[in-house]
Design a protein around this motif. Structure first.
Motif, short mmCIF file in Angstrom:
data_model
loop_
_atom_site.label_atom_id
_atom_site.label_comp_id
_atom_site.label_asym_id
_atom_site.label_seq_id
_atom_site.Cartn_x
_atom_site.Cartn_y
_atom_site.Cartn_z
N PHE A 144 0.69 -1.00 0.06
CA PHE A 144 -0.01 -0.05 -0.11
C PHE A 144 0.80 1.30 0.15
CE2 PHE A 144 -1.94 -3.29 2.19
CZ PHE A 144 -3.58 -3.58 1.66
N SER A 145 0.56 2.42 -0.69
CA SER A 145 1.12 3.47 -0.84
C SER A 145 0.29 4.62 -1.02
CB SER A 145 2.25 3.46 -2.00
OG SER A 145 3.05 4.79 -1.73
N VAL A 146 0.32 5.71 -0.06
CA VAL A 146 -0.38 6.91 -0.23
C VAL A 146 0.64 7.97 -0.98
CG1 VAL A 146 -1.82 8.71 0.71
CG2 VAL A 146 -1.82 6.45 1.80
N ARG A 147 0.89 7.56 -2.10
CA ARG A 147 1.94 8.19 -2.97
C ARG A 147 1.92 9.43 -3.71
NH1 ARG A 147 5.12 3.82 -6.69
NH2 ARG A 147 4.99 2.49 -4.62
N SER A 159 -8.51 9.58 0.45
CA SER A 159 -7.56 9.14 1.48
C SER A 159 -7.43 9.97 2.63
CB SER A 159 -6.34 8.90 0.95
OG SER A 159 -6.40 7.84 0.10
N LEU A 160 -7.17 11.28 2.37
CA LEU A 160 -6.82 12.21 3.78
C LEU A 160 -8.28 12.50 4.25
CD1 LEU A 160 -4.35 14.59 1.99
CD2 LEU A 160 -4.08 12.39 3.18
N ALA A 161 -9.48 12.38 3.54
CA ALA A 161 -10.95 12.57 4.35
C ALA A 161 -11.11 11.49 5.09
CB ALA A 161 -11.72 12.86 3.28
N ARG A 162 -10.87 10.05 4.52
CA ARG A 162 -11.52 9.03 5.10
C ARG A 162 -10.73 8.18 6.09
NH1 ARG A 162 -14.31 9.13 0.06
NH2 ARG A 162 -16.44 9.63 0.43
N LEU A 163 -9.14 8.16 5.84
CA LEU A 163 -8.37 7.44 6.54
C LEU A 163 -8.24 7.93 8.06
CD1 LEU A 163 -5.36 6.63 4.24
CD2 LEU A 163 -7.12 5.31 4.94
N PRO A 164 -8.43 9.07 8.56
CA PRO A 164 -8.66 9.23 9.91
C PRO A 164 -9.42 8.46 10.74
CG PRO A 164 -8.59 11.50 8.62
CD PRO A 164 -8.69 10.27 7.69
N ALA A 165 -10.65 8.05 10.15
CA ALA A 165 -11.32 7.07 10.73
C ALA A 165 -11.11 5.55 10.99
CB ALA A 165 -12.93 7.35 10.34
N ILE A 166 -9.94 5.31 10.11
CA ILE A 166 -9.58 3.88 10.06
C ILE A 166 -8.09 3.71 10.82
CG2 ILE A 166 -8.98 2.33 8.22
CD1 ILE A 166 -10.64 3.85 6.22
N ILE A 167 -7.30 4.71 10.45
CA ILE A 167 -6.01 4.65 11.09
C ILE A 167 -5.70 5.72 12.07
CG2 ILE A 167 -4.97 3.07 9.15
CD1 ILE A 167 -3.42 5.51 8.16
N ALA A 176 1.14 9.57 4.33
CA ALA A 176 0.84 10.81 3.54
C ALA A 176 2.31 11.84 3.32
CB ALA A 176 -0.42 11.58 3.90
N LEU A 177 2.93 11.95 4.24
CA LEU A 177 3.92 12.93 4.08
C LEU A 177 5.19 12.34 3.50
CD1 LEU A 177 3.66 14.80 7.56
CD2 LEU A 177 3.24 15.67 5.24
N THR A 178 5.12 10.98 3.60
CA THR A 178 6.51 10.29 3.07
C THR A 178 6.27 9.52 2.05
OG1 THR A 178 6.04 7.78 4.30
CG2 THR A 178 7.37 9.82 5.40
N GLY A 179 4.93 8.99 1.70
CA GLY A 179 4.77 8.48 0.23
C GLY A 179 5.31 7.09 0.35
N LYS A 180 5.66 6.49 1.51
CA LYS A 180 6.30 5.24 1.57
C LYS A 180 5.44 4.23 1.43
CE LYS A 180 7.24 3.94 5.89
NZ LYS A 180 7.83 4.06 7.31
N ASP A 181 6.09 2.90 0.99
CA ASP A 181 5.34 1.93 0.63
C ASP A 181 5.21 0.87 2.06
OD1 ASP A 181 5.22 2.67 -2.01
OD2 ASP A 181 7.13 1.48 -2.32
#
Length: 275
Positions: A144-147, A159-167, A176-181
């Motif tokens: 997975f990557s928020v690239r 992603s930035l709207a919904r992931l706060p309720a997930i992770i 989000a800031l690194t784009g890491k895998d």
């Protein structure tokens, strides 16, 4: 519904379960114009079908999705990158962002529960899509990557709207800031996926088994549970989507974005200058 021909998806319905499979046509099920046009149509039709009580969402081939198909979407993105792009180009680009957001929102807002089965790469828009699902399963080879940050963009379709309720906030900021895998085990550890299975077939089988459990319950009650769970966070999600659409329409055009796109096509590392 299952007999209709789609370009970016295959859809089948049996035993109250619909399976929606990404099929491209871009490499790695990349998300081009057909994807963004067909996705809300499919989910609206499935939601309206009383025979469908749960939906399994997965990808064909080895990968769930490489994310946005930059080459196929060049006609939508290109005009706003032109030197001196003014109000009309930016307004049109804003409309494009909100249309794409609406496609992912059609999945999130579908009253019929959605179980995602992810294998291989799930990049950028792929993460936007699975963040709209109710339950997420992964195969052991999933990555997975928020690239978007690595290609000069702010992730703007979910992603930035919904992931706060997930992770957690820290894990989201790291991604989000690194784009890491990250691999499937890492994704499970931070709560991005519910569980990890040996391979793609096992992940899809688990998704279908969970969908069958959901489908066996009273459909009106299941719909009600989704609506109640979604109610408290829908305002925050909608506000975040509106904000990022306006931000990207105003600030996304940059030399760094042009450099990132050029680097993708030239298969080289980008050189960002902050301009």
């Amino acid at each position: 519904m299952s007999e209709q021909e789609w370009t970016a998806f295959e859809v089948s319905v049996a035993d109250h379960i619909a399976q929606v499979t990404l099929i491209g046509p871009g490499k790695g099920n990349a998300m081009g114009p057909d994807f963004w046009r067909e996705l809300p149509e499919i989910f609206a039709a499935l939601e309206a079908d009383d025979a469908v009580r749960a939906i399994v969402l997965t990808g064909s081939g080895k990968h769930f999705s490489y994310g946005l198909d930059l080459a196929a979407m060049a006609g939508d993105i290109g005009p706003v990158l032109a030197d001196g792009a003014k109000a009309r180009a930016r307004t049109t680009f804003h409309d494009t962002i909100t249309r794409m957001q609406g496609a992912i929102t059609a999945v999130a807002d579908c009253r019929t529960p959605v179980v995602a089965a992810i294998s291989g790469w799930c990049i950028g828009g792929g993460v936007d899509l699975i963040s709209a699902a109710d339950i997420r399963y992964a195969s052991s080879d999933a990555k997975f990557s928020v690239r978007e940050v690595r290609v000069g963009m702010v992730a703007d379709v979910g992603s930035l709207a919904r992931l706060p309720a997930i992770i957690s906030d820290g894990h989201l900021r790291e991604l989000a800031l690194t784009g890491k895998d990250i691999n499937a085990a890492h994704a499970a550890r931070i709560g991005l996926v519910n569980d990890v299975f040996d391979d793609q077939a096992a992940a899809v089988e688990a998704a279908r088994a969970t969908a069958a459990e959901i489908a066996a319950n009273p459909p009106l009650v299941v719909n009600g549970i989704k609506q109640v769970l979604d109610h408290s966070r829908s305002a925050d999600v909608n506000d975040s989507l509106r904000y990022v659409a306006a931000w990207n329409a105003a600030f996304l055009p940059s030399e760094d974005l042009s450099e990132a796109i050029a680097a993708v096509f030239e298969k080289r590392p980008p050189k960002f200058t902050g301009a």
